[in-house]
Design a protein around this motif. Structure first.
Motif, PDB file in Angstrom:
ATOM      1  N   PRO A  52       4.238  24.746 -26.110  1.00 12.66           N
ATOM      2  CA  PRO A  52       3.112  24.772 -25.185  1.00 12.66           C
ATOM      3  C   PRO A  52       1.963  23.897 -25.702  1.00 12.66           C
ATOM      4  O   PRO A  52       1.615  23.946 -26.879  1.00 12.66           O
ATOM      5  CB  PRO A  52       2.706  26.248 -25.154  1.00 12.66           C
ATOM      6  N   TYR A  53       1.418  23.096 -24.826  1.00  8.55           N
ATOM      7  CA  TYR A  53       0.264  22.258 -25.119  1.00  8.55           C
ATOM      8  C   TYR A  53      -0.840  22.646 -24.162  1.00  8.55           C
ATOM      9  O   TYR A  53      -0.574  23.048 -23.027  1.00  8.55           O
ATOM     10  CB  TYR A  53       0.602  20.773 -24.939  1.00  8.55           C
ATOM     11  N   GLU A  54      -2.106  22.518 -24.597  1.00  8.63           N
ATOM     12  CA  GLU A  54      -3.252  22.903 -23.769  1.00  8.63           C
ATOM     13  C   GLU A  54      -4.279  21.784 -23.757  1.00  8.63           C
ATOM     14  O   GLU A  54      -4.572  21.183 -24.785  1.00  8.63           O
ATOM     15  CB  GLU A  54      -3.881  24.178 -24.336  1.00  8.63           C
ATOM     16  N   CYS A  55      -4.846  21.538 -22.590  1.00  5.53           N
ATOM     17  CA  CYS A  55      -5.890  20.520 -22.446  1.00  5.53           C
ATOM     18  C   CYS A  55      -7.225  21.089 -22.910  1.00  5.53           C
ATOM     19  O   CYS A  55      -7.606  22.193 -22.528  1.00  5.53           O
ATOM     20  CB  CYS A  55      -5.981  20.084 -20.984  1.00  5.53           C
ATOM     21  N   PHE A  56      -7.947  20.339 -23.741  1.00  5.64           N
ATOM     22  CA  PHE A  56      -9.265  20.765 -24.208  1.00  5.64           C
ATOM     23  C   PHE A  56     -10.283  20.781 -23.074  1.00  5.64           C
ATOM     24  O   PHE A  56     -11.226  21.554 -23.099  1.00  5.64           O
ATOM     25  CB  PHE A  56      -9.781  19.834 -25.313  1.00  5.64           C
ATOM     26  N   GLN A  57     -10.124  19.924 -22.068  1.00  5.07           N
ATOM     27  CA  GLN A  57     -11.122  19.803 -21.005  1.00  5.07           C
ATOM     28  C   GLN A  57     -10.926  20.808 -19.880  1.00  5.07           C
ATOM     29  O   GLN A  57     -11.847  21.518 -19.520  1.00  5.07           O
ATOM     30  CB  GLN A  57     -11.127  18.385 -20.435  1.00  5.07           C
ATOM     31  N   CYS A  58      -9.727  20.860 -19.302  1.00  6.09           N
ATOM     32  CA  CYS A  58      -9.532  21.703 -18.117  1.00  6.09           C
ATOM     33  C   CYS A  58      -8.736  22.973 -18.396  1.00  6.09           C
ATOM     34  O   CYS A  58      -8.647  23.848 -17.552  1.00  6.09           O
ATOM     35  CB  CYS A  58      -8.880  20.913 -16.985  1.00  6.09           C
ATOM     36  N   GLY A  59      -8.120  23.094 -19.594  1.00  6.22           N
ATOM     37  CA  GLY A  59      -7.373  24.289 -19.942  1.00  6.22           C
ATOM     38  C   GLY A  59      -5.952  24.341 -19.407  1.00  6.22           C
ATOM     39  O   GLY A  59      -5.261  25.341 -19.571  1.00  6.22           O
ATOM     40  N   GLN A  60      -5.498  23.272 -18.777  1.00  7.59           N
ATOM     41  CA  GLN A  60      -4.134  23.205 -18.241  1.00  7.59           C
ATOM     42  C   GLN A  60      -3.126  23.409 -19.361  1.00  7.59           C
ATOM     43  O   GLN A  60      -3.250  22.840 -20.435  1.00  7.59           O
ATOM     44  CB  GLN A  60      -3.898  21.845 -17.579  1.00  7.59           C
ATOM     45  N   ILE A  61      -2.115  24.264 -19.129  1.00 13.17           N
ATOM     46  CA  ILE A  61      -1.044  24.495 -20.097  1.00 13.17           C
ATOM     47  C   ILE A  61       0.168  23.673 -19.666  1.00 13.17           C
ATOM     48  O   ILE A  61       0.596  23.755 -18.519  1.00 13.17           O
ATOM     49  CB  ILE A  61      -0.653  25.988 -20.162  1.00 13.17           C
TER      50      ILE A  61
END
Length: 47
Positions: free
Chosen positions: A13-22
């Protein structure tokens, strides 16, 4: 991170620092496909 299992050969799993999208992928996605933000590996702790 109770929603993440330890399986190094499977998807990560990866997460975006800006929008929180997984994003769950076998290879690092580079940038967020939604906003272009920086991605972090959720299995790597942030200090």
């Amino acid at each position: 991170m109770i929603d993440v299992t330890a399986d190094p050969d499977g998807e990560t799993p990866y997460e975006c620092f800006q929008c929180g999208q997984i994003i769950v992928a076998e290879t690092p996605p580079g940038r967020c496909p939604d906003c272009g933000g920086e991605i972090r590996n959720r299995r790597t702790p942030i200090e």
